[in-house]
Write an enzyme that holds these catalytic residues in place. Sequence first.
Site, mmCIF file in Angstrom:
data_model
loop_
_atom_site.group_PDB
_atom_site.id
_atom_site.type_symbol
_atom_site.label_atom_id
_atom_site.label_comp_id
_atom_site.label_asym_id
_atom_site.label_seq_id
_atom_site.Cartn_x
_atom_site.Cartn_y
_atom_site.Cartn_z
ATOM 1 N N SER A 110 13.765 -110.344 -22.331
ATOM 2 C CA SER A 110 14.680 -110.211 -23.561
ATOM 3 C C SER A 110 16.069 -110.653 -23.269
ATOM 4 O O SER A 110 16.575 -110.615 -22.275
ATOM 5 C CB SER A 110 14.796 -108.806 -24.174
ATOM 6 O OG SER A 110 15.490 -107.877 -23.034
ATOM 7 N N MET A 111 16.924 -111.301 -24.262
ATOM 8 C CA MET A 111 18.051 -112.027 -24.257
ATOM 9 C C MET A 111 18.900 -111.613 -25.310
ATOM 10 O O MET A 111 19.664 -112.442 -25.888
ATOM 11 C CB MET A 111 17.569 -113.594 -24.321
ATOM 12 C CG MET A 111 16.681 -114.047 -23.359
ATOM 13 S SD MET A 111 16.146 -115.718 -23.407
ATOM 14 C CE MET A 111 15.505 -115.747 -25.074
ATOM 15 N N GLY A 112 19.133 -110.235 -25.622
ATOM 16 C CA GLY A 112 19.883 -109.816 -26.622
ATOM 17 C C GLY A 112 19.720 -110.678 -27.896
ATOM 18 O O GLY A 112 18.698 -110.670 -28.337
ATOM 19 N N GLY A 116 16.564 -102.440 -26.048
ATOM 20 C CA GLY A 116 15.583 -102.969 -25.126
ATOM 21 C C GLY A 116 14.345 -101.815 -24.846
ATOM 22 O O GLY A 116 13.234 -102.095 -24.829
ATOM 23 N N ASP A 117 14.761 -100.601 -24.808
ATOM 24 C CA ASP A 117 13.654 -99.725 -25.017
ATOM 25 C C ASP A 117 12.890 -99.685 -26.138
ATOM 26 O O ASP A 117 11.615 -99.365 -26.318
ATOM 27 C CB ASP A 117 14.436 -97.980 -24.956
ATOM 28 C CG ASP A 117 15.380 -97.989 -23.988
ATOM 29 O OD1 ASP A 117 15.298 -98.751 -22.937
ATOM 30 O OD2 ASP A 117 16.473 -97.284 -23.996
#
Length: 312
Positions: free
Chosen positions: A224-226, A255-256
């Site tokens: 993941s990259m925001g 993220g979760d």
Amino acid sequence: MTRIAAVSLNSAVDQTVRVPRFAVDAVNRVEASRVDAGGKGINVASFLAHLGHEVTVTGFLGRENAALFERHFAQTGIGDACLRLDGATRTNVKIVDPVLDQVTDLNFPGISAGPEALEGVGRALGALLEAGLDWVALCGSLPEGLPPETYAGLIRQAREKGARVALDTSGAPLAAALSAGPDIIKPNIAELGALLGRPLAGRDEAVAAAREIVAGGVGLVAVSMGAEGAVLVTRDASLCAVPPGIEVASTVGAGDAMVAGLIHAATRGLDLAETARLATAVSLGALGEIGPHLPPIDRIEDLMAAVGIGAA
Ligand SMILES: Nc1ncnc2c1ncn2[C@@H]1O[C@H](COP(=O)(O)OP(=O)(O)OP(=O)(O)O)[C@@H](O)[C@H]1O
Ligand SMILES: [Mg+2]
């Protein structure tokens, strides 16, 4: 219905306070405050329950303030197989300043746990596995007192009983867990860079790094990259998911939520593109809510249509 266990070894009480024009070295007035049962394992469990799965949490809670978690489990229909340790589960304070548009985090150390406590979690997970589990989600940092191989041991235990495993952690516990062959990991790009010992700049480097991890025996690596989205890499394919520009209410649990979305997609047997679309939509759902919460399922389905999927 899919049966899932989430392991939460470093649970937290998430306290979010709103303080307009927050200033250090000054008296600040709190305008609003809310408290949520949190920590990555609890968040993933809550999101999976929201998505319709039968979820049980095991791990640790401090006896002194377990009631907040017990209420949350009762309200959300989550099974409670957590051990109670002496002391209180840590509180993480998030100071949100809506005027200066700043967020300040105060993260407390958790309660430490020894080998006996970990054996207790192993027994609780063992009982859940005997009763039948499809997935085990291992999420978050390890409390002080547990060795970096902790997750590796729990992954082997789950896989021996035929459960699939998703892991979301970082640093030494992540490095030590890879050889146990988790089905899914979801590092963010900084965590993946730290794992490989080199900073990763952008999508192409993230894909190359994820391929190295997949070659070592991990089924799916989602990086993941925001706001840039995510890349998903398996042995056979790789692609990127690009979120639409959205109004962010709070980044808590994004993220979760992606971890929960990845597991949810796997339980539905989706292909990689649909997995990326769904997992991203679940993360966007969390971003639209204050605290670790998701919108109704039909809103998540609307968000899916807005996610761009491309070659990577
Ligand atoms: N500002 C944003 N705008 C759009 N989407 C976002 C934004 N921030 C996060 N996301 C979505 O959430 C996903 C996960 O976010 P992120 O990479 O920040 O996770 P993380 O670093 O693991 O966060 P966490 O602190 O929850 O562990 C992203 O892949 C993206 O889909
Ligand atoms: Mg994360």
